[in-house]
Design a protein around this motif. Sequence first.
Motif, PDB file in Angstrom:
ATOM      1  N   TYR A  58     -20.042  -3.238  53.525  1.00 48.51           N
ATOM      2  CA  TYR A  58     -21.422  -2.955  53.389  1.00 48.51           C
ATOM      3  C   TYR A  58     -21.921  -1.816  54.348  1.00 48.51           C
ATOM      4  N   ARG A  59     -21.330  -1.873  55.451  1.00 49.94           N
ATOM      5  CA  ARG A  59     -21.718  -0.763  56.275  1.00 49.94           C
ATOM      6  C   ARG A  59     -21.533   0.734  56.064  1.00 49.94           C
ATOM      7  N   ILE A  60     -20.290   0.864  55.384  1.00 51.60           N
ATOM      8  CA  ILE A  60     -19.905   2.127  55.183  1.00 51.60           C
ATOM      9  C   ILE A  60     -20.768   2.546  53.688  1.00 51.60           C
ATOM     10  N   GLU A  61     -20.739   1.696  52.870  1.00 47.85           N
ATOM     11  CA  GLU A  61     -21.388   2.320  51.535  1.00 47.85           C
ATOM     12  C   GLU A  61     -22.697   2.208  51.451  1.00 47.85           C
ATOM     13  N   GLY A  62     -23.515   1.445  52.221  1.00 49.09           N
ATOM     14  CA  GLY A  62     -25.006   1.574  52.487  1.00 49.09           C
ATOM     15  C   GLY A  62     -25.772   1.039  51.281  1.00 49.09           C
ATOM     16  N   VAL A  63     -26.635   2.121  50.588  1.00 48.70           N
ATOM     17  CA  VAL A  63     -27.423   1.471  49.684  1.00 48.70           C
ATOM     18  C   VAL A  63     -26.574   1.257  48.229  1.00 48.70           C
ATOM     19  N   LEU A  66     -23.940  -2.610  46.392  1.00 46.59           N
ATOM     20  CA  LEU A  66     -23.948  -3.509  45.272  1.00 46.59           C
ATOM     21  C   LEU A  66     -22.980  -3.078  44.113  1.00 46.59           C
ATOM     22  N   GLN A  67     -22.785  -1.730  44.017  1.00 45.12           N
ATOM     23  CA  GLN A  67     -21.788  -1.389  42.864  1.00 45.12           C
ATOM     24  C   GLN A  67     -20.185  -1.314  43.596  1.00 45.12           C
ATOM     25  N   LYS A  68     -20.383  -0.716  44.797  1.00 50.49           N
ATOM     26  CA  LYS A  68     -18.844  -0.382  45.566  1.00 50.49           C
ATOM     27  C   LYS A  68     -18.446  -1.775  46.060  1.00 50.49           C
ATOM     28  N   CYS A  69     -19.006  -2.519  46.449  1.00 51.68           N
ATOM     29  CA  CYS A  69     -18.381  -3.804  47.060  1.00 51.68           C
ATOM     30  C   CYS A  69     -18.357  -5.088  46.085  1.00 51.68           C
ATOM     31  N   LYS A  70     -18.743  -4.670  44.853  1.00 49.92           N
ATOM     32  CA  LYS A  70     -18.791  -6.055  44.246  1.00 49.92           C
ATOM     33  C   LYS A  70     -17.524  -6.801  43.933  1.00 49.92           C
ATOM     34  N   HIS A  71     -16.333  -5.858  43.815  1.00 55.88           N
ATOM     35  CA  HIS A  71     -14.862  -6.765  43.939  1.00 55.88           C
ATOM     36  C   HIS A  71     -14.715  -7.744  45.187  1.00 55.88           C
ATOM     37  N   LEU A  72     -15.113  -7.011  46.255  1.00 53.17           N
ATOM     38  CA  LEU A  72     -14.725  -7.626  47.441  1.00 53.17           C
ATOM     39  C   LEU A  72     -15.913  -9.142  47.603  1.00 53.17           C
ATOM     40  N   VAL A  73     -16.993  -8.830  47.075  1.00 48.22           N
ATOM     41  CA  VAL A  73     -17.915 -10.186  46.951  1.00 48.22           C
ATOM     42  C   VAL A  73     -17.319 -11.094  46.083  1.00 48.22           C
ATOM     43  N   GLN A  74     -16.594 -10.852  45.088  1.00 54.22           N
ATOM     44  CA  GLN A  74     -16.032 -11.893  44.246  1.00 54.22           C
ATOM     45  C   GLN A  74     -14.694 -12.491  44.826  1.00 54.22           C
ATOM     46  N   GLN A  75     -14.045 -11.880  45.438  1.00 54.91           N
ATOM     47  CA  GLN A  75     -12.781 -12.387  46.167  1.00 54.91           C
ATOM     48  C   GLN A  75     -13.393 -13.182  47.178  1.00 54.91           C
ATOM     49  N   TYR A  76     -14.378 -12.697  47.963  1.00 59.24           N
ATOM     50  CA  TYR A  76     -14.744 -13.480  49.160  1.00 59.24           C
ATOM     51  C   TYR A  76     -15.176 -15.021  48.765  1.00 59.24           C
ATOM     52  N   LEU A  77     -15.860 -14.930  47.579  1.00 58.38           N
ATOM     53  CA  LEU A  77     -16.498 -16.018  46.994  1.00 58.38           C
ATOM     54  C   LEU A  77     -15.603 -16.955  46.415  1.00 58.38           C
TER      55      LEU A  77
END
Length: 106
Positions: A58-63, A66-77
Amino acid sequence: MGRKKTVEFDEGPPDDFDPNNPYKDPVAMLEMREHLVREKWIQIETAKILGEKLKWCYRIEGVNHLQKCKHLVQQYLDSTRGVGWGKDHRPTWMHGPKQAEAEVAE
């Protein structure tokens, strides 16, 4: 001597544990309890690591997070589902009444 390519652990559930009668072998019951606690801690620490990776993303990708961290969100959930010691998630032999108490109540 070189390094081993993989690490192997023989920490599995005890072979002589009977879930239908957990109090038959108290040593196997305690080993099973330790095994379950160990597995829960592994799940909890995995979720923490994924949460840290998600914060970093989230910090690195900024705005564009939503597209760049989607796979991490799914893994975390996925890693946080079912983690915890709510009474619904514990095996029934850990919180059910003891057989001696059930006989006394009758």
